[in-house]
Structures are given as C-alpha cells and as structure tokens.
Scaffold this motif. Structure first.
Motif, PDB file in Angstrom:
ATOM      1  N   ARG A  15       2.819   9.911   2.036  1.00 40.68           N
ATOM      2  CA  ARG A  15       2.594   9.361   3.372  1.00 40.68           C
ATOM      3  C   ARG A  15       2.934  10.394   4.452  1.00 40.68           C
ATOM      4  O   ARG A  15       2.227  10.499   5.466  1.00 40.68           O
ATOM      5  N   PHE A  53      -6.520   4.279   6.341  1.00 38.43           N
ATOM      6  CA  PHE A  53      -5.647   5.196   7.074  1.00 38.43           C
ATOM      7  C   PHE A  53      -5.784   6.649   6.618  1.00 38.43           C
ATOM      8  O   PHE A  53      -5.203   7.544   7.244  1.00 38.43           O
ATOM      9  N   LEU A  79      -5.868   7.516  -1.759  1.00 40.05           N
ATOM     10  CA  LEU A  79      -5.751   7.754  -0.319  1.00 40.05           C
ATOM     11  C   LEU A  79      -7.114   7.723   0.354  1.00 40.05           C
ATOM     12  O   LEU A  79      -7.281   7.136   1.432  1.00 40.05           O
ATOM     13  N   THR A 106      -8.534   4.334   1.422  1.00 44.20           N
ATOM     14  CA  THR A 106      -7.834   3.539   2.425  1.00 44.20           C
ATOM     15  C   THR A 106      -8.418   3.757   3.816  1.00 44.20           C
ATOM     16  O   THR A 106      -9.065   4.770   4.093  1.00 44.20           O
ATOM     17  N   ARG A 149      -0.691   4.975  12.687  1.00 48.66           N
ATOM     18  CA  ARG A 149      -1.480   4.640  11.504  1.00 48.66           C
ATOM     19  C   ARG A 149      -2.940   4.431  11.891  1.00 48.66           C
ATOM     20  O   ARG A 149      -3.259   3.646  12.785  1.00 48.66           O
ATOM     21  N   LEU A 208       0.759  11.777   7.660  1.00 50.00           N
ATOM     22  CA  LEU A 208       1.254  11.812   9.030  1.00 50.00           C
ATOM     23  C   LEU A 208       1.157  13.219   9.611  1.00 50.00           C
ATOM     24  O   LEU A 208       0.803  13.400  10.781  1.00 50.00           O
ATOM     25  N   GLN A 229       5.883   8.374  -3.002  1.00 49.23           N
ATOM     26  CA  GLN A 229       4.968   7.727  -2.066  1.00 49.23           C
ATOM     27  C   GLN A 229       5.308   8.075  -0.619  1.00 49.23           C
ATOM     28  O   GLN A 229       4.420   8.274   0.215  1.00 49.23           O
ATOM     29  N   GLN A 230       6.591   8.152  -0.323  1.00 43.11           N
ATOM     30  CA  GLN A 230       6.998   8.586   1.014  1.00 43.11           C
ATOM     31  C   GLN A 230       6.543  10.013   1.284  1.00 43.11           C
ATOM     32  O   GLN A 230       6.116  10.340   2.403  1.00 43.11           O
ATOM     33  N   TRP A 247       1.128   3.214   2.261  1.00 41.49           N
ATOM     34  CA  TRP A 247       1.732   3.325   3.594  1.00 41.49           C
ATOM     35  C   TRP A 247       3.066   2.601   3.670  1.00 41.49           C
ATOM     36  O   TRP A 247       3.989   3.042   4.348  1.00 41.49           O
ATOM     37  N   THR A 248       3.200   1.480   2.987  1.00 38.28           N
ATOM     38  CA  THR A 248       4.412   0.658   3.100  1.00 38.28           C
ATOM     39  C   THR A 248       5.332   0.771   1.887  1.00 38.28           C
ATOM     40  O   THR A 248       6.439   0.239   1.916  1.00 38.28           O
ATOM     41  N   SER A 294       0.848  -1.191   0.000  1.00 35.26           N
ATOM     42  CA  SER A 294       0.000   0.000   0.000  1.00 35.26           C
ATOM     43  C   SER A 294       0.882   1.239   0.000  1.00 35.26           C
ATOM     44  O   SER A 294       2.109   1.156   0.175  1.00 35.26           O
TER      45      SER A 294
END
Length: 267
Positions: A155, A217, A212, A215, A166, A159, A151-152, A144-145, A142
C-alpha cells in the motif's frame, strides 16, 4: 464514472473468490424453493455465482461494466449444466428489474455495496424480492485496509506513486456513510444477522501486482508511463517478506444477511 472500467481481465484472473464456508452459509440462510433463484449484484467476472452454482438453479448476474459481463460469460458458461439457467444483465443495481414474476430467493452483494446508492437499491429490491428472500452483503478486507506488514508495504508503494488520497478510478474514494448494518436495518430487510468467515490465502508477487491492477485505487492507467517503475517498486518492497516466494494473508469476510421481519417480529 465507473471506477472499474478497463480492469475486468485483471479482476477475473487475480481477485480471490469466496471460500466454500461462505458459499455454504449463503446456501443455509436462503429459502429452499425450487427452482431456486439467485441474483448477484455487481457480479464482476462471476466469482460469487460460480461458487454458488451447486446450490442454485436459476441465476441472474448484473453488472454496470460491460467488460465484467464478458469475463463472467467466459467463466460461467463452461461451468453450467442442463439444470442451470443463467442470464447476464448490463444494468445499474438501482435500476435493475427482473422479468415479470421472477423473484430472487437470495440476492448477493459481494464487495460492491459501497458503490451503490444503498437506500435506493434496497427500495427497488423490496419490489421484487421473494417474500422470504434474503439479501447478503459481504466483503473481505482489501489490500488498502489490510494490516499485515507486507500488505502495508505494498500500500505504501501505491501511496508513493499516486499520493495519499485513495483513488477510485479517475476520481477519489468517497468517505463511507452509515454502517451497512444500519442501512439494512432502516430498509424493508431489517432483520439482520452478522457472521465472520475467516480465510487464509497464499500470494506470489506477480499475483499481488495483478490484484492491485484489479482495484479502483491502483488501476493500471493511473500509473501512466511509470508503470514499469511501479511494478519494480512493489517487487522490491515485497521480496523481503516472501518465504520461498510466498506471502501469507489472513483475512476474513464480514457477512450481513438480512430479510424482512416476520409478522410477530415487527420492524
């Protein structure tokens, strides 16, 4: 608590389906009896069922969220022909029982296994699975990972808005337990094979936002009246990474296929 309540439309529009290579792998590992029975657990909007329509005749799609089944109905019914039979069922995977005598040849759990009481589900499944049937557990990374720079960056915006822990709908994401492979090997379906299926995708920034919102999260309601600010922050964070508006993603599905051992294999 259903972590996916209220996000079914986003899930249908913005979640990627499974690649053709994965659909072909699932076709290859499943028994070829006719009519060929597929049971899709946590079907969501029916993405896995849709990909497997060329290979199966009699299909059950199960989900605990009614909105997801509404989306699955809208996606799947127009794609059916007279050779197919589709039934949608609102149920928890752990409680589901098919009609008397109906035995699945393939049971698919795509991106859903984490959310299940896994031993209980597999015990129930062993009660009605076809003798040579296969259960397939698979997921890709996902957002998230995933580990690409864009993508970072996305994320990190999540945050910044929602905190370091999460989220999972209105709750928090529970720590993973034993590996899926360990869980499967401890069940009736102890003969397990692992395969990696690579996939490359292209995204545009509005699609990332839609993803997003699909999801647990980053569901839309989590942002309250800060939703516009969140969307602007995601757009600003991703724009430097986009090449002519396109973001590239290299991902992979980890696919576990499991069946009962034959008599000479034992447990």
């Amino acid at each position: 608590m259903n972590a996916f309540a209220g996000i079914s439309t986003y899930y249908r529009r913005f979640r990627p389906g499974i690649p053709a290579e994965l659909a072909a792998l699932l076709d290859e590992v499943a028994p070829t009896d006719r009519p060929r029975h597929l049971l899709d657990i946590g079907t969501g909007p029916g993405l896995v069922v849709h990909a497997l329509l060329p290979y199966f005749d009699d299909l059950f799609a199960v989900d605990a969220e009614p909105g997801m089944l509404t989306e699955a109905e809208a996606m799947l019914r127009p794609a059916l022909d007279t050779a197919h039979r589709l039934q949608l069922r609102h149920a928890l995977a752990e409680d589901f029982l098919p009609p008397e005598g109906w035995q699945p040849h393939l049971v698919t759990c795509g991106r859903v296994f984490h959310w299940l009481n896994q031993p209980r589900f597999l015990d129930r499944l062993s009660e009605y699975m076809a003798p040579e049937g296969v259960v397939a557990v698979f997921s890709d990374r996902s957002l998230w990972t995933a580990d690409s720079p864009w993508q970072q960056a996305a994320r990190q915006v999540v945050l910044d808005f929602l905190g370091e822990q999460r989220r999972a709908g209105d709750g928090v994401f529970s720590a993973p337990g034993p590996s899926y492979e360990e869980v499967l090997r401890a069940s009736a379906f102890s003969h397990v094979t692992s395969t990696i299926v690579a996939v490359r995708r292209q995204w545009k920034i509005p699609q990332v936002l839609g993803y997003l919102y699909s999801t647990s999260f980053a569901a839309p309601h989590l942002f309250g009246d800060r939703r516009d600010a969140f969307e602007l922050a995601v757009s600003n964070a991703l724009t430097p990474f986009a090449d002519r508006g396109v973001l590239m993603e290299d991902n992979a599905f980890t696919v576990l296929t499991a069946r009962r051992p034959s008599a000479h294999e034992g447990r």
